[in-house]
Design a protein around this motif. Sequence first.
Motif, PDB file in Angstrom:
ATOM      1  N   TYR A  54       0.834  -1.204   0.000  1.00 22.05           N
ATOM      2  CA  TYR A  54       0.000   0.000   0.000  1.00 22.05           C
ATOM      3  C   TYR A  54       0.870   1.256   0.000  1.00 22.05           C
ATOM      4  N   VAL A  55       1.882   1.275   0.847  1.00 17.14           N
ATOM      5  CA  VAL A  55       2.758   2.452   0.936  1.00 17.14           C
ATOM      6  C   VAL A  55       3.471   2.685  -0.395  1.00 17.14           C
ATOM      7  N   CYS A 149      -2.684  10.335   8.010  1.00 16.62           N
ATOM      8  CA  CYS A 149      -2.060  10.976   6.858  1.00 16.62           C
ATOM      9  C   CYS A 149      -1.081  10.022   6.188  1.00 16.62           C
ATOM     10  N   SER A 150      -0.742  10.375   4.977  1.00 16.69           N
ATOM     11  CA  SER A 150       0.297   9.671   4.236  1.00 16.69           C
ATOM     12  C   SER A 150       1.510  10.585   4.142  1.00 16.69           C
ATOM     13  N   ILE A 151       2.685  10.050   4.424  1.00 18.14           N
ATOM     14  CA  ILE A 151       3.903  10.862   4.323  1.00 18.14           C
ATOM     15  C   ILE A 151       4.773  10.430   3.148  1.00 18.14           C
ATOM     16  N   THR A 152       4.206   9.620   2.237  1.00 14.91           N
ATOM     17  CA  THR A 152       4.958   9.318   1.022  1.00 14.91           C
ATOM     18  C   THR A 152       5.087  10.589   0.192  1.00 14.91           C
ATOM     19  N   TYR A 160      13.384  10.614   2.975  1.00 15.54           N
ATOM     20  CA  TYR A 160      13.247   9.572   1.958  1.00 15.54           C
ATOM     21  C   TYR A 160      11.774   9.510   1.563  1.00 15.54           C
ATOM     22  N   PRO A 161      11.474   9.492   0.265  1.00  8.00           N
ATOM     23  CA  PRO A 161      10.079   9.680  -0.158  1.00  8.00           C
ATOM     24  C   PRO A 161       9.131   8.489  -0.013  1.00  8.00           C
ATOM     25  N   ILE A 162       9.643   7.318   0.356  1.00  6.52           N
ATOM     26  CA  ILE A 162       8.735   6.184   0.571  1.00  6.52           C
ATOM     27  C   ILE A 162       8.851   5.764   2.033  1.00  6.52           C
ATOM     28  N   ALA A 163       8.025   6.367   2.864  1.00  6.80           N
ATOM     29  CA  ALA A 163       8.040   6.104   4.302  1.00  6.80           C
ATOM     30  C   ALA A 163       6.611   6.177   4.819  1.00  6.80           C
ATOM     31  N   ALA A 164       6.391   5.607   5.999  1.00  3.37           N
ATOM     32  CA  ALA A 164       5.034   5.592   6.547  1.00  3.37           C
ATOM     33  C   ALA A 164       5.073   5.430   8.059  1.00  3.37           C
ATOM     34  N   PHE A 165       3.984   5.845   8.683  1.00  4.56           N
ATOM     35  CA  PHE A 165       3.792   5.587  10.107  1.00  4.56           C
ATOM     36  C   PHE A 165       3.214   4.189  10.303  1.00  4.56           C
ATOM     37  N   THR A 166       3.358   3.686  11.525  1.00  2.00           N
ATOM     38  CA  THR A 166       2.619   2.502  11.963  1.00  2.00           C
ATOM     39  C   THR A 166       1.695   2.950  13.088  1.00  2.00           C
ATOM     40  N   TRP A 167       0.428   2.591  12.987  1.00  2.00           N
ATOM     41  CA  TRP A 167      -0.549   3.017  13.987  1.00  2.00           C
ATOM     42  C   TRP A 167      -0.984   1.856  14.872  1.00  2.00           C
ATOM     43  N   ILE A 168      -1.393   2.192  16.088  1.00  2.11           N
ATOM     44  CA  ILE A 168      -2.115   1.265  16.961  1.00  2.11           C
ATOM     45  C   ILE A 168      -3.512   1.854  17.128  1.00  2.11           C
ATOM     46  N   ILE A 169      -4.533   1.065  16.854  1.00  2.97           N
ATOM     47  CA  ILE A 169      -5.910   1.559  16.915  1.00  2.97           C
ATOM     48  C   ILE A 169      -6.587   1.020  18.172  1.00  2.97           C
ATOM     49  N   VAL A 170      -7.045   1.929  19.015  1.00  7.24           N
ATOM     50  CA  VAL A 170      -7.725   1.541  20.254  1.00  7.24           C
ATOM     51  C   VAL A 170      -8.987   2.390  20.415  1.00  7.24           C
ATOM     52  N   TYR A 171      -9.885   1.934  21.268  1.00 10.50           N
ATOM     53  CA  TYR A 171     -11.070   2.727  21.588  1.00 10.50           C
ATOM     54  C   TYR A 171     -10.673   3.899  22.482  1.00 10.50           C
ATOM     55  N   GLN A 172     -11.228   5.060  22.180  1.00  4.58           N
ATOM     56  CA  GLN A 172     -10.963   6.215  23.039  1.00  4.58           C
ATOM     57  C   GLN A 172     -11.591   6.001  24.416  1.00  4.58           C
ATOM     58  N   GLU A 173     -12.832   5.559  24.436  1.00  2.00           N
ATOM     59  CA  GLU A 173     -13.502   5.215  25.696  1.00  2.00           C
ATOM     60  C   GLU A 173     -13.250   3.736  25.975  1.00  2.00           C
ATOM     61  N   GLN A 174     -12.544   3.473  27.057  1.00  2.00           N
ATOM     62  CA  GLN A 174     -12.073   2.120  27.345  1.00  2.00           C
ATOM     63  C   GLN A 174     -13.025   1.290  28.210  1.00  2.00           C
ATOM     64  N   ALA A 175     -14.106   1.882  28.683  1.00  2.00           N
ATOM     65  CA  ALA A 175     -15.055   1.128  29.512  1.00  2.00           C
ATOM     66  C   ALA A 175     -16.063   0.421  28.606  1.00  2.00           C
ATOM     67  N   TYR A 176     -15.647  -0.703  28.051  1.00  2.00           N
ATOM     68  CA  TYR A 176     -16.533  -1.464  27.171  1.00  2.00           C
ATOM     69  C   TYR A 176     -16.378  -2.956  27.463  1.00  2.00           C
ATOM     70  N   LYS A 177     -17.456  -3.700  27.282  1.00  2.00           N
ATOM     71  CA  LYS A 177     -17.472  -5.155  27.468  1.00  2.00           C
ATOM     72  C   LYS A 177     -16.888  -5.569  28.828  1.00  2.00           C
ATOM     73  N   ASN A 178     -17.317  -4.874  29.871  1.00  2.00           N
ATOM     74  CA  ASN A 178     -16.879  -5.185  31.242  1.00  2.00           C
ATOM     75  C   ASN A 178     -15.361  -5.106  31.417  1.00  2.00           C
ATOM     76  N   ARG A 179     -14.734  -4.282  30.636  1.00  2.00           N
ATOM     77  CA  ARG A 179     -13.281  -4.119  30.701  1.00  2.00           C
ATOM     78  C   ARG A 179     -12.908  -3.455  32.026  1.00  2.00           C
ATOM     79  N   PRO A 180     -12.005  -4.043  32.805  1.00  2.00           N
ATOM     80  CA  PRO A 180     -11.650  -3.444  34.097  1.00  2.00           C
ATOM     81  C   PRO A 180     -10.784  -2.197  33.927  1.00  2.00           C
ATOM     82  N   LEU A 181     -10.887  -1.301  34.879  1.00  2.00           N
ATOM     83  CA  LEU A 181     -10.104  -0.066  34.860  1.00  2.00           C
ATOM     84  C   LEU A 181      -8.608  -0.364  34.821  1.00  2.00           C
ATOM     85  N   LYS A 182      -8.183  -1.383  35.538  1.00  2.00           N
ATOM     86  CA  LYS A 182      -6.765  -1.721  35.603  1.00  2.00           C
ATOM     87  C   LYS A 182      -6.202  -2.025  34.214  1.00  2.00           C
ATOM     88  N   LYS A 183      -6.961  -2.768  33.430  1.00  2.00           N
ATOM     89  CA  LYS A 183      -6.503  -3.125  32.086  1.00  2.00           C
ATOM     90  C   LYS A 183      -6.481  -1.897  31.177  1.00  2.00           C
TER      91      LYS A 183
END
Length: 234
Positions: A54-55, A149-152, A160-183
């Motif tokens: 893709y990059v 964004c794309s940085i190519t 260098y013109p062919i480069a990219a970020f790596t993302w981690i995608i998480v929920y902004q609101e973490q209180a879902y599916k009985n998820r404990p606060l500690k986690k």
Amino acid sequence: VKELKLTPQILADIYLGKIRYWDDKRLKEVNPGLNLPHLPIMVAYRSDGSGTTYVFTDYLCKVSQEWCKRVGRGKAVRWPVGLGGKGNAGVAGLIKQIPGCLGYIELAYAEQNHIPVAALQNKAGRFIKPSLKAISAAANVDIPDDTRCSITDTDAPDGYPIAAFTWIIVYQEQAYKNRPLKKAKALAELLWWCIHEAQEMNEPLLYGRLPEKVVVKAEKIVKSMTYQGKPLLP
């Protein structure tokens, strides 16, 4: 060839099958000091769907209208010419085994397999070899607050013109599916560590460091993570 130079249009035309031999006139013009052989160019690409593809195709779309119309960008595309290899390792294997082969792989695979790399002309007109410094430089540009964004084809003069970020995608609101606060809190702290202390690990693993202006954007995103509406980090 260890000191090869490529322009964006030459690279696109090689992958379009329009430049077929290493001693093509256009290649000679940008490499006047090299004795380029009359050898067919074998194009190597990823046969599996990948972010690397893709990059690479995103870059080709930015520098070649013909590429964008005929092939486009994506994790998997219909390549006009060439031979496919599975994964970075597969493409690296083709490059090493086939005389005259040109391919795209992550910098780490090029370094670990001692594969020569070309200097690619960037938007500023400079021929830049892929390196950790040049990759970090490519990212040292203004990006949106959400970092989507794309940085190519970067505007950075030393990038260098062919480069990219790596993302981690998480929920902004973490209180879902009985998820404990500690986690939830542990995840936020892990992400904070990733964009700070863990940056020291990037270069030994052959990945570029995040520029400071990108870290600032990432900090705001991590700090926006909540649990039942309350911030997870101070």
